[in-house]
Design a protein around this motif. Sequence first.
Motif, mmCIF file in Angstrom:
data_model
loop_
_atom_site.group_PDB
_atom_site.id
_atom_site.type_symbol
_atom_site.label_atom_id
_atom_site.label_comp_id
_atom_site.label_asym_id
_atom_site.label_seq_id
_atom_site.Cartn_x
_atom_site.Cartn_y
_atom_site.Cartn_z
ATOM 1 N N PRO A 151 -4.882 -9.719 0.393
ATOM 2 C CA PRO A 151 -4.301 -9.458 -1.016
ATOM 3 C C PRO A 151 -4.936 -8.803 -2.028
ATOM 4 O O PRO A 151 -4.513 -8.673 -3.226
ATOM 5 N N ASP A 152 -5.912 -8.082 -1.718
ATOM 6 C CA ASP A 152 -6.967 -7.346 -2.905
ATOM 7 C C ASP A 152 -6.529 -5.861 -3.133
ATOM 8 O O ASP A 152 -6.993 -5.337 -4.196
ATOM 9 N N GLY A 153 -6.084 -5.114 -2.084
ATOM 10 C CA GLY A 153 -5.709 -3.829 -2.301
ATOM 11 C C GLY A 153 -6.820 -2.963 -2.072
ATOM 12 O O GLY A 153 -6.903 -1.781 -2.335
ATOM 13 N N GLY A 154 -7.803 -3.241 -1.520
ATOM 14 C CA GLY A 154 -8.987 -2.442 -1.101
ATOM 15 C C GLY A 154 -8.625 -1.419 0.070
ATOM 16 O O GLY A 154 -7.833 -1.753 0.937
ATOM 17 N N TYR A 155 -9.113 -0.423 -0.445
ATOM 18 C CA TYR A 155 -8.743 0.780 0.391
ATOM 19 C C TYR A 155 -10.004 1.496 1.156
ATOM 20 O O TYR A 155 -10.827 1.693 0.250
ATOM 21 N N LEU A 210 7.055 6.713 -5.498
ATOM 22 C CA LEU A 210 5.805 6.417 -5.158
ATOM 23 C C LEU A 210 4.802 6.844 -6.558
ATOM 24 O O LEU A 210 3.854 6.254 -6.827
ATOM 25 N N ARG A 211 5.301 8.160 -7.064
ATOM 26 C CA ARG A 211 4.525 8.545 -8.154
ATOM 27 C C ARG A 211 4.564 7.536 -9.237
ATOM 28 O O ARG A 211 3.710 7.335 -10.137
ATOM 29 N N LEU A 212 6.041 7.171 -9.484
ATOM 30 C CA LEU A 212 6.296 6.135 -10.555
ATOM 31 C C LEU A 212 5.443 4.924 -10.493
ATOM 32 O O LEU A 212 4.821 4.322 -11.460
ATOM 33 N N PRO A 223 -9.971 -3.674 -8.078
ATOM 34 C CA PRO A 223 -9.154 -2.207 -8.073
ATOM 35 C C PRO A 223 -8.369 -2.448 -6.869
ATOM 36 O O PRO A 223 -8.759 -3.079 -5.873
ATOM 37 N N SER A 224 -7.310 -1.595 -6.753
ATOM 38 C CA SER A 224 -6.123 -1.581 -5.836
ATOM 39 C C SER A 224 -5.560 -0.394 -5.608
ATOM 40 O O SER A 224 -5.640 0.410 -6.572
ATOM 41 N N GLN A 225 -5.270 -0.101 -4.370
ATOM 42 C CA GLN A 225 -4.627 1.037 -3.791
ATOM 43 C C GLN A 225 -3.455 0.607 -3.318
ATOM 44 O O GLN A 225 -2.521 1.308 -2.669
ATOM 45 N N VAL A 244 -0.872 4.387 -1.606
ATOM 46 C CA VAL A 244 -2.267 5.109 -1.974
ATOM 47 C C VAL A 244 -2.454 6.433 -2.425
ATOM 48 O O VAL A 244 -1.376 7.281 -2.066
ATOM 49 N N ASP A 245 -2.955 6.589 -3.588
ATOM 50 C CA ASP A 245 -3.105 7.689 -4.072
ATOM 51 C C ASP A 245 -4.509 8.533 -4.377
ATOM 52 O O ASP A 245 -4.871 9.422 -4.983
ATOM 53 N N ALA A 246 -5.429 7.751 -3.505
ATOM 54 C CA ALA A 246 -6.842 8.106 -3.628
ATOM 55 C C ALA A 246 -7.101 9.447 -2.943
ATOM 56 O O ALA A 246 -8.141 10.007 -2.967
ATOM 57 N N GLU A 247 -6.467 9.695 -1.934
ATOM 58 C CA GLU A 247 -6.434 11.105 -1.294
ATOM 59 C C GLU A 247 -5.087 11.503 -0.768
ATOM 60 O O GLU A 247 -4.273 10.553 -0.717
ATOM 61 N N PRO A 248 -4.822 12.651 -0.667
ATOM 62 C CA PRO A 248 -3.574 13.130 -0.211
ATOM 63 C C PRO A 248 -2.999 12.896 0.959
ATOM 64 O O PRO A 248 -1.731 12.464 1.266
#
Length: 418
Positions: free
Chosen positions: A167-171, A279-281, A303-305, A200-204
């Motif tokens: 549940p934490d969203g860790g990436y 997804l951008r929204l 923090p979450s992705q 995920v938006d941390a990398e493309p």
Amino acid sequence: MSGSVDLALLRNGAHSPSYFALKRGSSGHRREVVDFCIPCNPYFPTKDMFEGLRENLVDVLKYYPSDSDTITKELCSTLGLNPATVAMGNGSTELITWIDHLMIRESVAIPVPTFGRWTDQPLETGKRVDMYPLLETQGFRLDIESYIRFIRERGSRVAVICNPNNPDGGYLARHEVIRMLDRLTDLDLVIVDESFIEFVDAEPYASVADQAAIRPNVVVLKSLGKNFGLHGIRFGYLISNPAIAGKIRNSVPKWNLNSFAEVVVFMLKEHMQEYQHSLRLLSHDRETMIRQLRSLTGLTVFPSQGNFILVKLPPGKDGRDLRDYLMAEHSVFVRECGNKLGTTSQFLRLVVRPHADVQRLMIGLYTYLCAPSVPQAEVISTHHTPDLRANPRPGRRRAPVQQLEAAPVYRLPGGNVA
């Protein structure tokens, strides 16, 4: 507020009640429940897509779907995948069940907290489940080297990670996951559950699905209901080398996918631009929601992705009481995590939703956590969400959403801003 809800629905069972159960358990005139519990894309499908589904409703209900191979080939055509490396299931949980029955023979390692079926399913079939604890003091972040040592010490034959984790969203960055795959080539199987990877938006490019298709012992699991906003359809898929994918594909029932799944899959190709825009929204909403939650005194926000955010309540506050309060007084449905291995009832998982919905959540959280009495929040600015059908921009979907206005701000008693 008139009306009532049967709070026993929230308190019984190992899983949150369904939306339908909540509706059946409610009486009187109440506001519509805002669902911060079930992780679902609120911006997709579009209104036009829902209208298309309504137009096809009679046929969908009356006629058999095509076989799963036909539906799988269309999905692969839309997503650019090789059908030989893909097996579709009636939801990702069906695929977890088949993976357990066919490919997990004796033991499996899994970090906790995580999605419960990865621990519960193999336990139900008598496998040894080696649970690697993710530490709150480290933000529940998975340390790959430590996890690999744990797998070696326990002698686990299968390893699982969820990326992003639930549940934490860790990436974990793609290169870290690939490093883990390289180190665990001797295991029977390594599973990467990417049910939330689309957010995920941390990398493309975050997925390791391309690696799974060419490695001898890797499976990547994907959920379609979460990112396409259609949990009720129950469809998902896995990617692996053709031998593993074929083994799963030949084991599932030939008509394991329903007609709703078929209609949606055949609609997707025409609506991928709107999907990428959604997804951008949602990425923008997540950033804003995290910032607002962090403004509440005593609330720890991780923090979450994913399309959800894990929070911890301050000492002396209990998530079960808060869950019941939010439902009874604000018609807000949240996920209290006391029954998740590795967390306690001090933790809540909150789904990312549009700002208008977050307004109600923030007022409820403030009144419970901070205010001596129920305040009336004064909305001093509003947020406009663009129409998804209005020329969503093409190109890389991780570009910032420049046209979004500022997040709503609330002036609460005592001068606090949420």
